[in-house]
Design an enzyme around this catalytic site. Structure first.
Site, PDB file in Angstrom:
ATOM      1  N   LYS A 192      25.628  69.043  38.704  1.00 25.56           N
ATOM      2  CA  LYS A 192      25.264  70.168  39.663  1.00 25.56           C
ATOM      3  C   LYS A 192      25.807  71.593  39.365  1.00 25.56           C
ATOM      4  O   LYS A 192      26.614  71.628  38.586  1.00 25.56           O
ATOM      5  CB  LYS A 192      25.823  69.701  40.828  1.00 25.56           C
ATOM      6  CG  LYS A 192      25.093  68.161  41.460  1.00 25.56           C
ATOM      7  CD  LYS A 192      25.980  67.751  42.659  1.00 25.56           C
ATOM      8  CE  LYS A 192      25.101  66.364  43.069  1.00 25.56           C
ATOM      9  NZ  LYS A 192      25.720  65.758  44.346  1.00 25.56           N
ATOM     10  N   TYR A 246      15.967  65.397  47.758  1.00 27.20           N
ATOM     11  CA  TYR A 246      16.817  64.831  48.558  1.00 27.20           C
ATOM     12  C   TYR A 246      16.007  64.325  49.743  1.00 27.20           C
ATOM     13  O   TYR A 246      16.574  64.462  50.882  1.00 27.20           O
ATOM     14  CB  TYR A 246      17.771  65.567  48.746  1.00 27.20           C
ATOM     15  CG  TYR A 246      18.878  65.753  47.700  1.00 27.20           C
ATOM     16  CD1 TYR A 246      19.832  64.460  47.611  1.00 27.20           C
ATOM     17  CD2 TYR A 246      19.483  66.820  47.251  1.00 27.20           C
ATOM     18  CE1 TYR A 246      20.799  64.387  46.524  1.00 27.20           C
ATOM     19  CE2 TYR A 246      20.634  66.924  46.353  1.00 27.20           C
ATOM     20  CZ  TYR A 246      21.184  65.584  46.012  1.00 27.20           C
ATOM     21  OH  TYR A 246      22.322  65.842  45.223  1.00 27.20           O
ATOM     22  N   ASN A 289      30.294  67.611  44.609  1.00 26.06           N
ATOM     23  CA  ASN A 289      30.699  66.718  43.831  1.00 26.06           C
ATOM     24  C   ASN A 289      30.226  66.616  42.690  1.00 26.06           C
ATOM     25  O   ASN A 289      30.253  65.351  41.940  1.00 26.06           O
ATOM     26  CB  ASN A 289      30.634  65.404  44.798  1.00 26.06           C
ATOM     27  CG  ASN A 289      29.252  64.943  45.116  1.00 26.06           C
ATOM     28  OD1 ASN A 289      28.143  65.766  44.566  1.00 26.06           O
ATOM     29  ND2 ASN A 289      29.084  63.903  45.771  1.00 26.06           N
ATOM     30  N   HIS A 316      24.896  64.159  39.886  1.00 30.09           N
ATOM     31  CA  HIS A 316      23.926  63.410  40.674  1.00 30.09           C
ATOM     32  C   HIS A 316      23.781  62.107  39.865  1.00 30.09           C
ATOM     33  O   HIS A 316      23.610  62.363  38.530  1.00 30.09           O
ATOM     34  CB  HIS A 316      22.856  63.965  41.189  1.00 30.09           C
ATOM     35  CG  HIS A 316      21.786  62.944  41.587  1.00 30.09           C
ATOM     36  ND1 HIS A 316      21.659  62.677  42.877  1.00 30.09           N
ATOM     37  CD2 HIS A 316      20.791  62.522  40.823  1.00 30.09           C
ATOM     38  CE1 HIS A 316      20.636  61.854  42.821  1.00 30.09           C
ATOM     39  NE2 HIS A 316      19.982  61.708  41.707  1.00 30.09           N
TER      40      HIS A 316
HETATM   41  P1  DAT Z   1      25.237  60.188  46.109  1.00 35.63           P
HETATM   42  O1  DAT Z   1      25.045  61.431  45.410  1.00 35.63           O
HETATM   43  O2  DAT Z   1      26.461  59.590  45.929  1.00 35.63           O
HETATM   44  O3  DAT Z   1      24.129  59.425  46.128  1.00 35.63           O
HETATM   45  P2  DAT Z   1      23.864  60.725  48.934  1.00 35.63           P
HETATM   46  O4  DAT Z   1      22.610  60.460  48.368  1.00 35.63           O
HETATM   47  O5  DAT Z   1      24.348  59.932  50.083  1.00 35.63           O
HETATM   48  O6  DAT Z   1      25.270  60.411  47.651  1.00 35.63           O
HETATM   49  O7  DAT Z   1      24.322  62.145  49.151  1.00 35.63           O
HETATM   50  C1  DAT Z   1      23.574  63.219  48.230  1.00 35.63           C
HETATM   51  C2  DAT Z   1      24.459  64.262  48.421  1.00 35.63           C
HETATM   52  O8  DAT Z   1      24.780  64.940  49.586  1.00 35.63           O
HETATM   53  C3  DAT Z   1      26.007  63.970  47.789  1.00 35.63           C
HETATM   54  O9  DAT Z   1      26.148  63.574  46.413  1.00 35.63           O
HETATM   55  C4  DAT Z   1      26.947  65.052  48.322  1.00 35.63           C
HETATM   56  C5  DAT Z   1      26.038  65.448  49.832  1.00 35.63           C
HETATM   57  N1  DAT Z   1      26.707  64.758  51.084  1.00 35.63           N
HETATM   58  C6  DAT Z   1      26.473  63.212  51.306  1.00 35.63           C
HETATM   59  N2  DAT Z   1      27.085  62.980  52.379  1.00 35.63           N
HETATM   60  C7  DAT Z   1      27.709  64.101  52.835  1.00 35.63           C
HETATM   61  C8  DAT Z   1      28.633  64.549  53.860  1.00 35.63           C
HETATM   62  N3  DAT Z   1      28.711  63.443  54.755  1.00 35.63           N
HETATM   63  N4  DAT Z   1      28.802  65.821  53.967  1.00 35.63           N
HETATM   64  C9  DAT Z   1      28.566  66.672  53.047  1.00 35.63           C
HETATM   65  N5  DAT Z   1      27.648  66.591  52.101  1.00 35.63           N
HETATM   66  C10 DAT Z   1      27.354  65.219  51.669  1.00 35.63           C
HETATM   67 MG    MG Z   2      22.074  59.757  46.219  1.00 34.45          MG
END
Ligand code: DAT
Ligand code: MG
Length: 149
Positions: free
Chosen positions: A11, A51, A114, A117
């Site tokens: 990212k 997303y 974070n 991805h």
């Molecule tokens: P991942 O990236 O572990 O697959 P995800 O698909 O649930 O997680 O979410 C995509 C991204 O969105 C994640 O890497 C960071 C952001 N995100 C997820 N939950 C969040 C939250 N509660 N607050 C802020 N950003 C969040």
């Molecule tokens: Mg995800």
């Protein structure tokens, strides 16, 4: 486990913080095979598609802003159980819950920053790879290490 392909992206914060090499290194030394890679500035439209399942979440606008704030490095890695193992290597979504030794556990603090991805299922990996790469960008070759892994 089967031979799989997973979509991994460094990212914008991972790029700016100089973590591209560290992230590539982890997948490389693990034994996965790199089959595609490019650096790109993703558009908001492209990231919205990426997303799309999170579109209803409150953090969605912030997520798209963050992901389009600078270049990302998009990659496809291949190997036995690459999707599930890739997720284990990433660590939990929220770095506060990511174990030390995982990429997020070692290099970041906030869920909104974070750094990496990774596809969460074989099905979403297929969709993501098709969104980020054309067929001709996916390189087919046999790694000389294949028989040793
Ligand atoms: P991942 O990236 O572990 O697959 P995800 O698909 O649930 O997680 O979410 C995509 C991204 O969105 C994640 O890497 C960071 C952001 N995100 C997820 N939950 C969040 C939250 N509660 N607050 C802020 N950003 C969040
Ligand atoms: Mg995800």
């Amino acid at each position: 486990m089967a031979q799989e392909r997973t979509f991994i992206a460094v990212k914008p914060d991972g790029v700016q913080r100089g973590l591209i090499g560290e992230i590539i290194k982890r997948f490389e030394v693990k034994g996965f095979k790199l089959v595609a890679m490019k650096m790109m500035q993703a558009s908001e439209e492209h990231l919205t598609e990426h997303y799309i399942d999170l579109k209803g979440k409150g953090f969605f606008p912030e997520l798209i802003k963050y992901m389009s704030s600078g270049p990302v490095v998009a990659m496809v890695w291949e190997g036995l159980g690459a999707v599930k193992t890739g997720r284990v290597m990433l660590g939990a979504t929220n770095p506060a819950d990511s174990n030390p030794g995982t990429i997020r556990g070692d290099f970041c603090i906030e869920v909104g920053r974070n750094i990496i991805h990774g596809s969460d299922s074989v099905e979403s990996a297929k969709k993501e790879i098709a969104l980020w790469f054309t067929d001709s960008e996916l390189v087919s070759y046999k790694s000389c290490a294949a028989d040793w892994l």
